[in-house]
Design a protein around this motif. Sequence first.
Motif, short mmCIF file in Angstrom:
data_model
loop_
_atom_site.label_atom_id
_atom_site.label_comp_id
_atom_site.label_asym_id
_atom_site.label_seq_id
_atom_site.Cartn_x
_atom_site.Cartn_y
_atom_site.Cartn_z
N ALA A 31 -3.46 -5.16 1.17
CA ALA A 31 -4.80 -5.85 0.94
C ALA A 31 -5.31 -5.84 -0.64
N VAL A 32 -4.09 -5.47 -1.40
CA VAL A 32 -4.26 -5.54 -2.92
C VAL A 32 -3.53 -6.41 -3.57
N PRO A 54 5.18 -10.77 -2.27
CA PRO A 54 5.08 -11.31 -3.53
C PRO A 54 3.41 -11.91 -3.87
N GLN A 55 2.63 -11.35 -3.06
CA GLN A 55 1.29 -11.27 -3.45
C GLN A 55 0.84 -10.37 -4.46
N LEU A 56 1.76 -9.37 -4.85
CA LEU A 56 1.43 -8.35 -5.86
C LEU A 56 1.82 -8.71 -7.19
N ASP A 102 -6.00 -2.63 -8.42
CA ASP A 102 -6.35 -2.32 -6.98
C ASP A 102 -5.54 -1.29 -6.62
N ALA A 103 -4.42 -1.10 -7.22
CA ALA A 103 -3.66 0.21 -6.51
C ALA A 103 -2.74 0.89 -7.65
N ASP A 132 -12.61 1.33 -3.90
CA ASP A 132 -11.65 1.33 -2.77
C ASP A 132 -10.37 1.21 -3.15
N GLY A 133 -9.91 1.19 -4.53
CA GLY A 133 -8.52 1.20 -4.90
C GLY A 133 -7.93 2.39 -4.17
#
Length: 205
Positions: A31-32, A54-56, A102-103, A132-133
């Motif tokens: 979810a990041v 690939p969303q990262l 986010d992470a 929330d990271g």
Amino acid sequence: MQATPADRPFAGTAARNTAPLLEVLRREFGAVTDVLEIGSGTGQHALAFAAAMPQLRWQTSDLAERHAGINAWLESSALANVRPPLELDVRAPVCLSPASFDAVFSANTAHIMSLRAVQAMFSLVGDVLRADGVFCLYGPFRIDGACNTASNEAFDRSLRAESPQMGIRDLETLDDFGAACGLHRQRLYAMPANNHVAVWTRGRA
């Protein structure tokens, strides 16, 4: 000009642990979007994880002397979601905006840093993570004051013989470093080769 395989540094440990690490990161980073990698090393992990997720947007970083190798891997790839390395020493001030990721991911760094540098790394993570990271740290740890295997005990002794600044870190000490920066451990994954992935999350202010 693209780099040839001979131009790229290669870490056998990174090749071997990529698949089990990816299994954990698919869960933790599902979810990041924006990820900072502290200590990208050869760059192998960055390319493998960014290709699989690939969303990262994966931001590499390391000391300046590592950048040529990381860039060689980036140049050999068509991936658009891996960013060129930042020059990053956790012990020194860095130009990273607060709450910009986010992470954070780091592999096999805590036991080769000094304890003061490890504390500085946690402080940096606490600063750059959004609420929330997630912070995933991979490597060997001492738990309840002891290593989990005789081979890790031997590895710890060899590290400390090489430099008294190095050594396998107590997970409880890392938890204390994290708590001081708003990070609280949520999960601990057992991994191959007697390693673990510890996962901390950043609470909301």
